[in-house]
Write an enzyme that holds these catalytic residues in place. Structure first.
Site: not given
Ligand SMILES: O=C(O)c1ccccc1NCC(=O)[C@H](O)[C@H](O)COP(=O)(O)O
Length: 222
Positions: A7, A129
């Protein structure tokens, strides 16, 4: 076999690397009212999504301020699925799904077990999440996987595990939670350029996720 969503992609090179890594889904963060290095404009997300080959699900990830805003993002990005962050209930999800004509993944905080039950059978998947107070993801923070496993066991709707996953911890996460899929954004990024992906880390993440020992019995009769 657990599936992997990679993502927060923002360049063609990162999209190609994610596909080459074996991603089952790729996510594009767009129209979010928070500070993140992963956001791209809807039109940019549409261009990137259009470059994704068949058999890889494209996901528009957004924090819409209304049902109509969610539908508009889907209309502008043309993804296979939309991932919505925010306080949307079952009827909202039904309307978005009908009007946008795409699968709807609802992002939930790890403690939002009541909402998960309400959305059971309505959302196409629930992404559990570690969210911020603004319902944003991308925190790089893990949460209580044992609790999320218990939630997964209570649901028939596919559960996607997200939050703080990395190539180093994803195998343990999969073996603990046994989710339908795992999702990662910040945990596979370059140290020198937040928002850009480390291509070796993308491949390692998918490899490690799939190396996990599956605990659920194989489906019988198929
Ligand atoms: O990734 C971002 O910056 C984000 C910002 C605002 C809304 C959603 C966002 N990401 C969503 C996702 O699906 C991410 O992959 C998920 O939150 C996991 O993130 P991480 O903890 O950095 O792997």
């Amino acid at each position: 076999m657990v599936r992997a969503k990679l993502c927060g992609l923002g360049t063609e090179a990162d999209v190609h690397a994610a596909v080459d890594a074996g991603a089952d889904a790729v996510g594009f963060v767009t129209d979010v009212d928070v500070d993140t290095p992963r956001e791209v404009a809807p039109e940019r997300a549409a261009t990137l999504a259009d470059a994704v080959p068949p058999f890889v699900t494209t996901v528009a990830v957004t924090i819409p301020d209304s049902v109509a805003a969610a539908v508009e993002v889907a209309d502008r990005v043309h993804p296979d699925a939309i991932q919505i962050h925010g306080e949307f209930g079952p009827e909202d999800v039904r309307v978005i799904r009908e009007r946008a004509g795409v699968d709807v993944i609802v992002a939930l905080g790890a403690d939002e077990t009541a909402r998960a039950s309400e959305l059971e059978g309505v959302a196409d998947a629930l992404l559990v999440d570690s969210l911020t107070d603004e319902d944003a993801g991308g925190t790089g923070e893990t949460h209580d996987w044992e609790r999320t496993r218990e939630l997964r066991e209570s649901l028939s709707t596919p559960l996607v595990l997200a939050g703080g996953l990395t190539p180093e911890n994803v195998r343990e996460a999969v073996e603990t939670v046994d989710p339908f899929a795992v999702d990662v954004a910040s945990g596979v990024e370059r140290d020198d350029e937040p928002g850009r992906k480390n291509h070796d880390a993308l491949a390692a993440f998918v490899r490690e996720a799939r190396a996990a020992v599956e605990t659920a019995p194989a489906a019988e009769g198929i």
